[in-house]
Design a protein around this motif. Structure first.
Motif, mmCIF file in Angstrom:
data_model
loop_
_atom_site.group_PDB
_atom_site.id
_atom_site.type_symbol
_atom_site.label_atom_id
_atom_site.label_comp_id
_atom_site.label_asym_id
_atom_site.label_seq_id
_atom_site.Cartn_x
_atom_site.Cartn_y
_atom_site.Cartn_z
ATOM 1 N N MET A 1 -25.445 -4.772 28.173
ATOM 2 C CA MET A 1 -26.086 -5.658 27.229
ATOM 3 C C MET A 1 -25.009 -6.463 26.518
ATOM 4 O O MET A 1 -23.955 -5.935 26.186
ATOM 5 C CB MET A 1 -26.883 -4.822 26.213
ATOM 6 N N ASP A 2 -25.282 -7.737 26.324
ATOM 7 C CA ASP A 2 -24.402 -8.562 25.509
ATOM 8 C C ASP A 2 -25.114 -8.846 24.192
ATOM 9 O O ASP A 2 -26.298 -9.204 24.176
ATOM 10 C CB ASP A 2 -24.079 -9.888 26.206
ATOM 11 N N LEU A 3 -24.387 -8.661 23.104
ATOM 12 C CA LEU A 3 -24.914 -8.913 21.764
ATOM 13 C C LEU A 3 -23.956 -9.842 21.043
ATOM 14 O O LEU A 3 -22.770 -9.524 20.890
ATOM 15 C CB LEU A 3 -25.071 -7.611 20.983
ATOM 16 N N ILE A 4 -24.465 -10.990 20.624
ATOM 17 C CA ILE A 4 -23.673 -11.950 19.865
ATOM 18 C C ILE A 4 -24.202 -11.917 18.443
ATOM 19 O O ILE A 4 -25.390 -12.174 18.200
ATOM 20 C CB ILE A 4 -23.777 -13.380 20.451
ATOM 21 N N LEU A 5 -23.333 -11.564 17.500
ATOM 22 C CA LEU A 5 -23.675 -11.547 16.084
ATOM 23 C C LEU A 5 -23.153 -12.841 15.483
ATOM 24 O O LEU A 5 -21.936 -13.027 15.362
ATOM 25 C CB LEU A 5 -23.047 -10.330 15.402
ATOM 26 N N TRP A 6 -24.062 -13.741 15.124
ATOM 27 C CA TRP A 6 -23.714 -15.076 14.644
ATOM 28 C C TRP A 6 -24.129 -15.187 13.180
ATOM 29 O O TRP A 6 -25.311 -15.132 12.858
ATOM 30 C CB TRP A 6 -24.442 -16.107 15.495
ATOM 31 N N ARG A 7 -23.142 -15.354 12.309
ATOM 32 C CA ARG A 7 -23.453 -15.520 10.893
ATOM 33 C C ARG A 7 -23.971 -16.935 10.659
ATOM 34 O O ARG A 7 -23.479 -17.894 11.244
ATOM 35 C CB ARG A 7 -22.218 -15.279 10.036
ATOM 36 N N HIS A 8 -24.960 -17.048 9.795
ATOM 37 C CA HIS A 8 -25.493 -18.373 9.468
ATOM 38 C C HIS A 8 -24.372 -19.272 8.957
ATOM 39 O O HIS A 8 -23.363 -18.811 8.429
ATOM 40 C CB HIS A 8 -26.612 -18.282 8.429
ATOM 41 N N ALA A 9 -24.571 -20.566 9.102
ATOM 42 C CA ALA A 9 -23.591 -21.556 8.649
ATOM 43 C C ALA A 9 -23.667 -21.710 7.126
ATOM 44 O O ALA A 9 -24.506 -21.100 6.465
ATOM 45 C CB ALA A 9 -23.835 -22.876 9.361
ATOM 46 N N GLU A 10 -22.776 -22.558 6.597
ATOM 47 C CA GLU A 10 -22.698 -22.760 5.151
ATOM 48 C C GLU A 10 -24.038 -23.226 4.580
ATOM 49 O O GLU A 10 -24.660 -24.148 5.114
ATOM 50 C CB GLU A 10 -21.625 -23.798 4.828
#
Length: 161
Positions: A1-10
């Motif tokens: 499984m690939d999991l990308i944790l992307w924080r919201h932008a400014e």
């Protein structure tokens, strides 16, 4: 499984946390991060965003349509999200768009096994951490870090700060 944790932008400041909108800079950050991700992701992936407007606005830059998952809201706790991983298909590719501190807590847990609320790593706004995950014979999550990028790295040299 690939999991990308992307924080919201400014995002703008505000008292209604879930209603806060992206700034113009945040929109640009989200576009840059999404363009890089779109070029790297396999054809079949899913995008999950929290119920916060800034998370959804960030996710909207990455096709296909995203799903709103309240479990990814700003008050989420990393251990609960770790349990969610166990219910996903082993060949899934997921992009989770969310918030500090849970993204940093989940990064710490995946790489160190420490899921305590005080243990978290800083994830820059619109930055992402890409993990390859699998479960060992005892059912424990194992993780390999594949990429970490911030908007500053993705920014064109001609783009102003």
């Amino acid at each position: 499984m690939d999991l990308i944790l992307w924080r919201h932008a400014e995002a703008e400041d505000g008292h209604d946390d879930l209603a806060r909108q992206l700034t113009a800079k945040g929109q640009q950050q989200a576009r840059s991060s999404a363009a890089w991700l779109a070029a790297q992701l396999p054809p079949q992936y899913r995008v999950w965003a929290s119920a916060a407007a800034r998370s959804q606005q960030t996710a909207a830059h990455l096709p296909p349509d995203f799903e709103i998952i309240p479990a990814l809201n700003p008050d989420a706790q990393a251990p609960a999200l770790a349990d969610l991983l166990r219910r996903l298909a082993p060949d899934a590719t997921l992009v989770w768009v969310g918030h500090q501190p849970w993204i940093g807590q989940l990064c710490a847990w995946l790489l160190n096994g420490d899921g305590q609320p005080a243990a978290y790593w800083s994830v820059k706004k619109s930055g992402f951490w890409w993990f390859e995950l699998w479960f060992d014979a005892e059912g424990q999550v194992q993780a390999k870090l594949k990429a970490v990028l911030t908007p500053a790295v993705l920014k064109s040299p001609n783009t102003k700060k």
